[in-house]
Scaffold this motif. Structure first.
Motif, mmCIF file in Angstrom:
data_model
loop_
_atom_site.group_PDB
_atom_site.id
_atom_site.type_symbol
_atom_site.label_atom_id
_atom_site.label_comp_id
_atom_site.label_asym_id
_atom_site.label_seq_id
_atom_site.Cartn_x
_atom_site.Cartn_y
_atom_site.Cartn_z
ATOM 1 N N LEU A 39 1.371 -1.043 0.036
ATOM 2 C CA LEU A 39 -0.160 0.151 -0.029
ATOM 3 C C LEU A 39 1.036 1.343 -0.507
ATOM 4 N N ALA A 40 2.219 0.899 0.487
ATOM 5 C CA ALA A 40 3.413 2.062 1.134
ATOM 6 C C ALA A 40 3.506 2.790 -0.459
ATOM 7 N N LEU A 41 4.100 1.094 -0.819
ATOM 8 C CA LEU A 41 3.851 1.914 -3.164
ATOM 9 C C LEU A 41 3.687 1.717 -3.447
ATOM 10 N N THR A 42 1.968 2.040 -3.741
ATOM 11 C CA THR A 42 1.127 2.394 -4.691
ATOM 12 C C THR A 42 0.569 4.062 -4.236
ATOM 13 N N CYS A 43 1.225 4.167 -2.858
ATOM 14 C CA CYS A 43 0.916 5.169 -2.947
ATOM 15 C C CYS A 43 2.096 6.192 -3.364
ATOM 16 N N VAL A 44 3.433 5.839 -3.220
ATOM 17 C CA VAL A 44 4.636 6.078 -3.876
ATOM 18 C C VAL A 44 4.283 6.133 -5.483
ATOM 19 N N CYS A 45 4.458 4.729 -6.128
ATOM 20 C CA CYS A 45 4.198 5.194 -7.670
ATOM 21 C C CYS A 45 2.889 4.385 -8.076
ATOM 22 N N PRO A 46 1.752 5.182 -8.157
ATOM 23 C CA PRO A 46 0.503 4.808 -8.524
ATOM 24 C C PRO A 46 0.145 3.153 -10.262
ATOM 25 N N CYS A 47 1.410 4.423 -10.404
ATOM 26 C CA CYS A 47 1.093 3.114 -12.106
ATOM 27 C C CYS A 47 2.052 1.822 -11.954
ATOM 28 N N CYS A 48 2.512 1.432 -10.469
ATOM 29 C CA CYS A 48 2.956 -0.142 -11.313
ATOM 30 C C CYS A 48 2.183 -0.558 -10.675
ATOM 31 N N LEU A 49 1.894 -1.420 -11.693
ATOM 32 C CA LEU A 49 0.534 -2.148 -12.159
ATOM 33 C C LEU A 49 1.036 -3.816 -11.311
#
Length: 78
Positions: A39-49
């Motif tokens: 969840l923290a990684l998707t907040c940093v880089c939301p384009c990473c599917l």
């Protein structure tokens, strides 16, 4: 009246599934850690599917004890 009509009350299946539910509880804790990091990684880089897929997998791991108990209680008849 012995058993209910839907056979929802299955104490034997519950008791047999309890040790496996405790084992899947550890998987659930690992799933919580993966979920928080993902969840923290998707907040940093939301384009990473791929991170989103990992977060969805972590949610499945979190729900593992419930699925294990449900499966065991469905396998044992009244």
């Amino acid at each position: 009246m012995g058993c209910c009509d839907d056979c929802e009350c299955r104490p034997l299946g519950f008791l047999l599934g309890l040790p496996f539910a405790f084992l899947s509880l550890f998987l659930s804790l690992i799933g919580i850690i993966i979920w928080i990091v993902g969840l923290a990684l998707t907040c940093v880089c939301p384009c990473c599917l791929c991170v989103t897929v990992i977060v969805e997998l972590a949610l499945c791991l979190i729900k593992a004890p419930i699925h294990v108990m449900k499966w065991f209680t469905e396998q044992i008849p009244c």
